[in-house]
Design a protein around this motif. Structure first.
Motif, PDB file in Angstrom:
ATOM      1  N   ASP A 164       0.802  -1.222   0.120  1.00 38.11           N
ATOM      2  CA  ASP A 164      -0.027  -0.079  -0.121  1.00 38.11           C
ATOM      3  C   ASP A 164       0.827   1.432  -0.047  1.00 38.11           C
ATOM      4  O   ASP A 164       0.275   2.242  -0.227  1.00 38.11           O
ATOM      5  CB  ASP A 164      -0.995   0.103   1.155  1.00 38.11           C
ATOM      6  N   VAL A 165       2.216   1.133   0.366  1.00 38.31           N
ATOM      7  CA  VAL A 165       3.033   2.288   0.312  1.00 38.31           C
ATOM      8  C   VAL A 165       3.035   3.002  -0.936  1.00 38.31           C
ATOM      9  O   VAL A 165       3.115   4.046  -1.121  1.00 38.31           O
ATOM     10  CB  VAL A 165       4.463   1.972   0.595  1.00 38.31           C
ATOM     11  N   ALA A 166       2.925   2.014  -1.904  1.00 39.49           N
ATOM     12  CA  ALA A 166       3.074   2.462  -3.531  1.00 39.49           C
ATOM     13  C   ALA A 166       1.777   3.602  -3.647  1.00 39.49           C
ATOM     14  O   ALA A 166       1.627   4.471  -4.664  1.00 39.49           O
ATOM     15  CB  ALA A 166       3.133   1.512  -4.561  1.00 39.49           C
ATOM     16  N   LYS A 167       0.638   3.303  -3.160  1.00 41.56           N
ATOM     17  CA  LYS A 167      -0.466   3.995  -3.347  1.00 41.56           C
ATOM     18  C   LYS A 167      -0.407   5.384  -2.618  1.00 41.56           C
ATOM     19  O   LYS A 167      -1.033   6.334  -3.037  1.00 41.56           O
ATOM     20  CB  LYS A 167      -1.561   3.427  -2.868  1.00 41.56           C
ATOM     21  N   LYS A 168       0.527   5.630  -1.675  1.00 40.26           N
ATOM     22  CA  LYS A 168       0.523   6.851  -0.911  1.00 40.26           C
ATOM     23  C   LYS A 168       1.467   7.820  -1.441  1.00 40.26           C
ATOM     24  O   LYS A 168       2.374   7.464  -1.993  1.00 40.26           O
ATOM     25  CB  LYS A 168       0.551   6.417   0.507  1.00 40.26           C
ATOM     26  N   TRP A 228       9.648   1.098  -7.960  1.00 38.86           N
ATOM     27  CA  TRP A 228      10.090  -0.013  -7.540  1.00 38.86           C
ATOM     28  C   TRP A 228       8.745  -0.704  -6.497  1.00 38.86           C
ATOM     29  O   TRP A 228       8.283   0.265  -5.899  1.00 38.86           O
ATOM     30  CB  TRP A 228      11.502   0.117  -6.914  1.00 38.86           C
ATOM     31  N   VAL A 229       8.902  -1.837  -6.252  1.00 36.44           N
ATOM     32  CA  VAL A 229       7.998  -2.472  -5.216  1.00 36.44           C
ATOM     33  C   VAL A 229       8.532  -1.881  -3.956  1.00 36.44           C
ATOM     34  O   VAL A 229       9.757  -1.710  -3.394  1.00 36.44           O
ATOM     35  CB  VAL A 229       8.110  -3.776  -5.371  1.00 36.44           C
ATOM     36  N   PRO A 230       7.663  -1.519  -3.113  1.00 37.29           N
ATOM     37  CA  PRO A 230       8.115  -1.061  -1.726  1.00 37.29           C
ATOM     38  C   PRO A 230       8.889  -1.875  -1.017  1.00 37.29           C
ATOM     39  O   PRO A 230       8.674  -3.298  -0.956  1.00 37.29           O
ATOM     40  CB  PRO A 230       6.632  -0.676  -1.032  1.00 37.29           C
TER      41      PRO A 230
END
Length: 478
Positions: free
Chosen positions: A364-368, A400-402
């Motif tokens: 979910d870090v990628a969404k923020k 990149w993936v979190p």
């Protein structure tokens, strides 16, 4: 009364027309959305042809061809670097610059899969996402150019193709040669595992080689006739290691012995040690470098050898500009983060299993979008030199993936597939919207320049490399 009614009737007709006209933001975002496939293909082409610094012939050509096709005038080979370029779309008005990078790293060859899969043994790979970096910058510049044309706006866009960020500091030579003169503000970005648009500072860095020359001899039969260059290297390293106790705690000192002799029974007549030192303050950094130089000279004197000192590289730290950063953060926040589809979630989950870390962040870090802050990071970048010449701003997006670290095969893998491309296009949108804001609101540029002058404090930029010739052959044998 009749005139009033006619006026109202005219407004009724006019309002629907106004409603159909896209806003400036919507126009730019629509342009980039429509060209996502085009620029994803360009990024993938650079990813498939990873080239080291100063050797980015194919990579720079991909970007140059895109810019020429979009109506930019391109000057190639600036500042003595064949793969450096400046692309200009000149319609007068404020001049907004963008920095493009496109060099790869050695030894990071990797396929775009969530497990270790080398494409070319010992080959290069885009472990820092510069295939995305340069492409996003070109995409944002092209979108702004289309917006300028559609709205008859006076503005000039400059795309600076900057080679060898990883190994050669190409921007340093461009800044030294005045390539950024006349630009009102510079925008850039960098791939990351999260989305953030912060004002940032970082370490300045100086690197160099210390070559010692002695006298060869048989180490057992006639040792008295030898003068060991390796002894000199070890003596220098011992003195520098003692110096660590007596430097500012923010200092960083790294070294390797790159040559220490050929056989243990032969007194080495040549040895080399390479140093890289860092500190946030330029004055402190220069003082450290001078002290290390004196340690080298003392080591040579004490061992009866001779030393040659070569300054190989020097980068300024970043000069932050909060005026620009807050504007960029506003745009990034309005766009939001990166959303994965079902296949991307599976891919990202698999690659997180390969992380050598006890704590892995949520996808979910990628969404923020991270909260705004004035940050410091301990690494270094040649963007620092640009930031001491013209007000400069940057951001990072989740390409990149979190949890992914830079300069890893996991970063290379994401840089060649949809997760990387989504983050790339988010960066392009944020940069283009920020450029649009600066063009439409000259007061932002004025305030940014005021802050720039205040932070500079009268310091005059002088490249740390002096008049050093560009090391175009740095990666030739790698």
């Amino acid at each position: 009364m009749k005139r009033i009614l006619l006026g109202l009737f005219g407004l009724i007709i006019w309002f629907p027309i106004l409603a159909q006209e896209p806003s400036h933001e919507a126009f730019i975002v629509k342009q980039l959305d429509a060209n996502t496939e085009r620029f994803s293909k360009a990024a993938r082409e650079i990813w498939e042809n990873p080239e080291l610094g100063f050797l980015e012939v194919t990579s720079s050509k991909v970007l140059i061809d895109e810019l020429k096709a979009s109506g930019f005038n391109v000057e190639v080979g600036v500042a003595g670097m064949p793969t450096a370029f400046v692309a200009t779309y000149d319609k007068g008005g404020p001049v907004i610059g963008f920095l493009a990078e496109y060099d790869a790293l050695p030894g990071l060859s990797q396929d775009a899969v969530p497990y270790r899969s080398v494409i070319v043994e010992g080959g290069n790979g885009h472990g820092c996402g510069h295939n995305l970096f340069g492409t996003a910058v070109v995409a944002s510049g092209v979108a702004l150019k289309e917006w300028i044309d559609a709205n008859n706006i006076k503005a000039t866009i400059k795309i600076f193709g900057t080679p060898a960020e990883e190994t050669g500091g190409g921007k340093v030579y461009m800044a030294r040669d005045g390539i950024f003169n006349g630009v009102d503000a510079v925008i850039n970005w960098h791939p990351s595992d999260r989305n953030a648009a912060n004002a940032s500072t970082c370490n300045a860095v100086i690197g160099g080689r210390f070559r010692f020359y002695g006298e060869t001899a048989h180490a057992a039969g006639s040792p008295q006739r030898g003068r060991s260059a390796l002894d000199a290297v070890e003596a220098m390293n011992m003195m520098v290691n003692m110096m660590r106790e007596h430097v500012d705690q923010e200092s960083r000192i790294h070294y390797i012995i790159s040559s220490g002799g050929l056989a243990p029974n032969v007194v080495p007549d040549f040895a080399e040690v390479r140093y890289m030192i860092r500190h946030p303050d330029i004055t402190e950094l220069k003082d450290m470098w001078a002290r290390i130089g004196r340690a080298a000279e003392g080591a040579a004197m004490g061992t009866g050898t001779r030393v040659e000192i070569e300054l190989a590289s020097g980068l300024y730290g970043l000069l932050p500009n909060e005026t620009l950063a807050k504007q960029m953060h506003k745009n990034l926040s309005s766009l939001g983060g990166v959303e994965y589809d079902e296949e991307e979630i599976k891919w990202a989950t698999e690659i997180q299993k390969t992380f050598n870390s006890p704590k892995v962040p949520s996808l979910d870090v990628a969404k923020k979008v991270q909260p705004y802050a004035l940050n410091f990071f301990p690494a270094s970048t040649d963007v620092g030199d640009v930031s001491y010449v013209v007000p400069t701003v940057g951001l990072g997006t989740a390409t990149w993936v979190p949890g992914t670290a830079a300069h890893t095969w996991q970063a290379v893998a994401a840089d060649g597939m949809s997760i990387g491309f989504k983050g790339m296009m988010l960066a392009a949108k944020t940069m283009a919207l920020t450029g649009k804001d600066l063009i439409l609101n000259p007061l932002i540029i004025q305030e940014a320049k005021k802050e720039f002058d205040e932070r500079l404090g009268g310091l005059k930029y002088e490249a740390l490399v002096g008049d050093k010739v560009v090391p175009l052959d740095f990666n030739v044998t790698k």
